[in-house]
Scaffold this motif. Structure first.
Motif, PDB file in Angstrom:
ATOM      1  N   HIS A   1       0.831  -1.201   0.000  1.00 49.44           N
ATOM      2  CA  HIS A   1       0.000   0.000   0.000  1.00 49.44           C
ATOM      3  C   HIS A   1       0.864   1.250   0.000  1.00 49.44           C
ATOM      4  O   HIS A   1       1.936   1.281   0.612  1.00 49.44           O
ATOM      5  N   THR A   2       0.409   2.274  -0.682  1.00 50.26           N
ATOM      6  CA  THR A   2       1.111   3.554  -0.666  1.00 50.26           C
ATOM      7  C   THR A   2       0.981   4.164   0.720  1.00 50.26           C
ATOM      8  O   THR A   2       0.103   3.810   1.497  1.00 50.26           O
ATOM      9  N   GLN A   3       1.875   5.093   1.002  1.00 49.05           N
ATOM     10  CA  GLN A   3       1.875   5.743   2.305  1.00 49.05           C
ATOM     11  C   GLN A   3       2.367   7.168   2.116  1.00 49.05           C
ATOM     12  O   GLN A   3       3.435   7.381   1.532  1.00 49.05           O
ATOM     13  N   ALA A   4       1.605   8.105   2.588  1.00 47.31           N
ATOM     14  CA  ALA A   4       2.000   9.509   2.471  1.00 47.31           C
ATOM     15  C   ALA A   4       3.178   9.795   3.394  1.00 47.31           C
ATOM     16  O   ALA A   4       3.306   9.201   4.455  1.00 47.31           O
ATOM     17  N   ALA A   5       4.029  10.694   2.953  1.00 45.21           N
ATOM     18  CA  ALA A   5       5.162  11.135   3.763  1.00 45.21           C
ATOM     19  C   ALA A   5       5.098  12.647   3.857  1.00 45.21           C
ATOM     20  O   ALA A   5       4.624  13.318   2.938  1.00 45.21           O
ATOM     21  N   PRO A   6       5.563  13.198   4.962  1.00 40.88           N
ATOM     22  CA  PRO A   6       5.548  14.648   5.074  1.00 40.88           C
ATOM     23  C   PRO A   6       6.449  15.290   4.034  1.00 40.88           C
ATOM     24  O   PRO A   6       7.452  14.718   3.635  1.00 40.88           O
ATOM     25  N   GLY A   7       6.075  16.447   3.565  1.00 40.73           N
ATOM     26  CA  GLY A   7       6.876  17.143   2.569  1.00 40.73           C
ATOM     27  C   GLY A   7       6.243  17.069   1.200  1.00 40.73           C
ATOM     28  O   GLY A   7       5.131  16.600   1.022  1.00 40.73           O
ATOM     29  N   ALA A   8       6.990  17.498   0.204  1.00 43.83           N
ATOM     30  CA  ALA A   8       6.404  17.659  -1.123  1.00 43.83           C
ATOM     31  C   ALA A   8       7.040  16.782  -2.193  1.00 43.83           C
ATOM     32  O   ALA A   8       6.851  17.022  -3.366  1.00 43.83           O
ATOM     33  N   HIS A   9       7.799  15.765  -1.818  1.00 45.02           N
ATOM     34  CA  HIS A   9       8.421  14.934  -2.844  1.00 45.02           C
ATOM     35  C   HIS A   9       7.355  14.142  -3.584  1.00 45.02           C
ATOM     36  O   HIS A   9       6.425  13.612  -2.997  1.00 45.02           O
ATOM     37  N   PHE A  10       7.481  14.049  -4.896  1.00 49.10           N
ATOM     38  CA  PHE A  10       6.430  13.458  -5.728  1.00 49.10           C
ATOM     39  C   PHE A  10       6.504  11.938  -5.847  1.00 49.10           C
ATOM     40  O   PHE A  10       5.550  11.316  -6.303  1.00 49.10           O
ATOM     41  N   ALA A  11       7.604  11.314  -5.472  1.00 53.27           N
ATOM     42  CA  ALA A  11       7.741   9.866  -5.662  1.00 53.27           C
ATOM     43  C   ALA A  11       8.273   9.189  -4.405  1.00 53.27           C
ATOM     44  O   ALA A  11       9.314   8.558  -4.406  1.00 53.27           O
ATOM     45  N   THR A  12       7.555   9.329  -3.321  1.00 52.77           N
ATOM     46  CA  THR A  12       7.994   8.765  -2.050  1.00 52.77           C
ATOM     47  C   THR A  12       7.691   7.270  -2.003  1.00 52.77           C
ATOM     48  O   THR A  12       6.566   6.853  -2.224  1.00 52.77           O
ATOM     49  N   PHE A  13       8.706   6.464  -1.719  1.00 51.93           N
ATOM     50  CA  PHE A  13       8.502   5.027  -1.565  1.00 51.93           C
ATOM     51  C   PHE A  13       7.946   4.738  -0.174  1.00 51.93           C
ATOM     52  O   PHE A  13       8.398   5.323   0.805  1.00 51.93           O
ATOM     53  N   PRO A  14       7.011   3.798  -0.052  1.00 53.11           N
ATOM     54  CA  PRO A  14       6.597   3.377   1.282  1.00 53.11           C
ATOM     55  C   PRO A  14       7.723   2.562   1.928  1.00 53.11           C
ATOM     56  O   PRO A  14       8.403   1.795   1.229  1.00 53.11           O
ATOM     57  N   PRO A  15       7.951   2.709   3.219  1.00 56.14           N
ATOM     58  CA  PRO A  15       9.009   1.936   3.883  1.00 56.14           C
ATOM     59  C   PRO A  15       8.857   0.420   3.680  1.00 56.14           C
ATOM     60  O   PRO A  15       9.849  -0.297   3.596  1.00 56.14           O
ATOM     61  N   GLN A  16       7.633  -0.067   3.545  1.00 58.13           N
ATOM     62  CA  GLN A  16       7.413  -1.504   3.356  1.00 58.13           C
ATOM     63  C   GLN A  16       7.994  -2.000   2.028  1.00 58.13           C
ATOM     64  O   GLN A  16       8.274  -3.180   1.880  1.00 58.13           O
ATOM     65  N   LEU A  17       8.166  -1.116   1.065  1.00 54.68           N
ATOM     66  CA  LEU A  17       8.781  -1.483  -0.200  1.00 54.68           C
ATOM     67  C   LEU A  17      10.303  -1.559  -0.065  1.00 54.68           C
ATOM     68  O   LEU A  17      10.954  -2.441  -0.624  1.00 54.68           O
ATOM     69  N   VAL A  18      10.864  -0.658   0.706  1.00 52.49           N
ATOM     70  CA  VAL A  18      12.312  -0.555   0.850  1.00 52.49           C
ATOM     71  C   VAL A  18      12.863  -1.591   1.830  1.00 52.49           C
ATOM     72  O   VAL A  18      13.947  -2.156   1.615  1.00 52.49           O
ATOM     73  N   ARG A  19      12.123  -1.874   2.895  1.00 52.71           N
ATOM     74  CA  ARG A  19      12.600  -2.739   3.976  1.00 52.71           C
ATOM     75  C   ARG A  19      13.125  -4.110   3.482  1.00 52.71           C
ATOM     76  O   ARG A  19      14.259  -4.483   3.803  1.00 52.71           O
ATOM     77  N   PRO A  20      12.368  -4.886   2.695  1.00 51.25           N
ATOM     78  CA  PRO A  20      12.913  -6.185   2.281  1.00 51.25           C
ATOM     79  C   PRO A  20      14.148  -6.053   1.391  1.00 51.25           C
ATOM     80  O   PRO A  20      15.032  -6.912   1.421  1.00 51.25           O
ATOM     81  N   CYS A  21      14.231  -4.988   0.640  1.00 54.43           N
ATOM     82  CA  CYS A  21      15.408  -4.776  -0.217  1.00 54.43           C
ATOM     83  C   CYS A  21      16.655  -4.513   0.626  1.00 54.43           C
ATOM     84  O   CYS A  21      17.730  -5.055   0.360  1.00 54.43           O
ATOM     85  N   VAL A  22      16.512  -3.677   1.651  1.00 52.50           N
ATOM     86  CA  VAL A  22      17.641  -3.383   2.543  1.00 52.50           C
ATOM     87  C   VAL A  22      18.032  -4.642   3.316  1.00 52.50           C
ATOM     88  O   VAL A  22      19.217  -4.968   3.443  1.00 52.50           O
ATOM     89  N   LEU A  23      17.051  -5.381   3.821  1.00 51.09           N
ATOM     90  CA  LEU A  23      17.347  -6.612   4.558  1.00 51.09           C
ATOM     91  C   LEU A  23      18.031  -7.655   3.682  1.00 51.09           C
ATOM     92  O   LEU A  23      18.959  -8.331   4.120  1.00 51.09           O
ATOM     93  N   ALA A  24      17.580  -7.791   2.438  1.00 53.56           N
ATOM     94  CA  ALA A  24      18.140  -8.800   1.538  1.00 53.56           C
ATOM     95  C   ALA A  24      19.530  -8.420   1.035  1.00 53.56           C
ATOM     96  O   ALA A  24      20.339  -9.297   0.737  1.00 53.56           O
ATOM     97  N   GLY A  25      19.817  -7.130   0.963  1.00 54.66           N
ATOM     98  CA  GLY A  25      21.068  -6.691   0.361  1.00 54.66           C
ATOM     99  C   GLY A  25      22.127  -6.209   1.311  1.00 54.66           C
ATOM    100  O   GLY A  25      23.189  -5.750   0.878  1.00 54.66           O
ATOM    101  N   SER A  26      21.888  -6.310   2.621  1.00 57.11           N
ATOM    102  CA  SER A  26      22.880  -5.798   3.566  1.00 57.11           C
ATOM    103  C   SER A  26      22.752  -6.500   4.909  1.00 57.11           C
ATOM    104  O   SER A  26      21.750  -7.160   5.187  1.00 57.11           O
ATOM    105  N   ARG A  27      23.785  -6.303   5.728  1.00 59.78           N
ATOM    106  CA  ARG A  27      23.807  -6.813   7.100  1.00 59.78           C
ATOM    107  C   ARG A  27      23.926  -5.623   8.041  1.00 59.78           C
ATOM    108  O   ARG A  27      24.311  -4.524   7.611  1.00 59.78           O
ATOM    109  N   PRO A  28      23.638  -5.813   9.333  1.00 63.28           N
ATOM    110  CA  PRO A  28      23.814  -4.701  10.281  1.00 63.28           C
ATOM    111  C   PRO A  28      25.214  -4.097  10.163  1.00 63.28           C
ATOM    112  O   PRO A  28      26.207  -4.801   9.972  1.00 63.28           O
TER     113      PRO A  28
END
Length: 105
Positions: A23-50
């Motif tokens: 689902h999309t999620q609004a973010a504060p500010g005026a950026h026109f192409a904000t990714f929802p954190p749920q889209l980014v989270r699995p990518c960061v987890l899959a591609g990196s370690r702490p």
């Protein structure tokens, strides 16, 4: 591998498919192409370690940096537009020193 697993309707785990329902999620500010954190989270987890560094060359409003920080990763964001650098820095506490701003000549 485990970062991109998802539950099926019957409760089993499988790899995510090529189409993700997020689902999309609004973010504060005026950026026109904000990714929802749920889209980014699995990518960061899959591609990196702490403590790894996550690079986002089109940083925008800073969703990748925000998620990376929440997951114990460091990040470097590169952004061309100064208004987005300010927006991202406000969104991510203490993040301005990790955002690179290139001035167009």
């Amino acid at each position: 591998h485990a970062a991109i697993r998802e539950a099926t309707p019957d409760g089993r785990l499988r790899n995510r498919r090529s189409v993700w329902n997020i689902h999309t999620q609004a973010a504060p500010g005026a950026h026109f192409a904000t990714f929802p954190p749920q889209l980014v989270r699995p990518c960061v987890l899959a591609g990196s370690r702490p403590n790894d560094v996550v690079l986002d060359p089109f940083f925008g409003s800073g969703t990748t940096g925000e998620v990376a920080q929440e997951l114990g990763r460091r990040y470097v964001g590169i952004e061309l537009h100064p208004e987005y650098v300010s927006l991202a820095a406000e969104r991510i506490a203490g993040g301005r020193d990790r955002i690179i701003h290139f001035r167009a000549s």
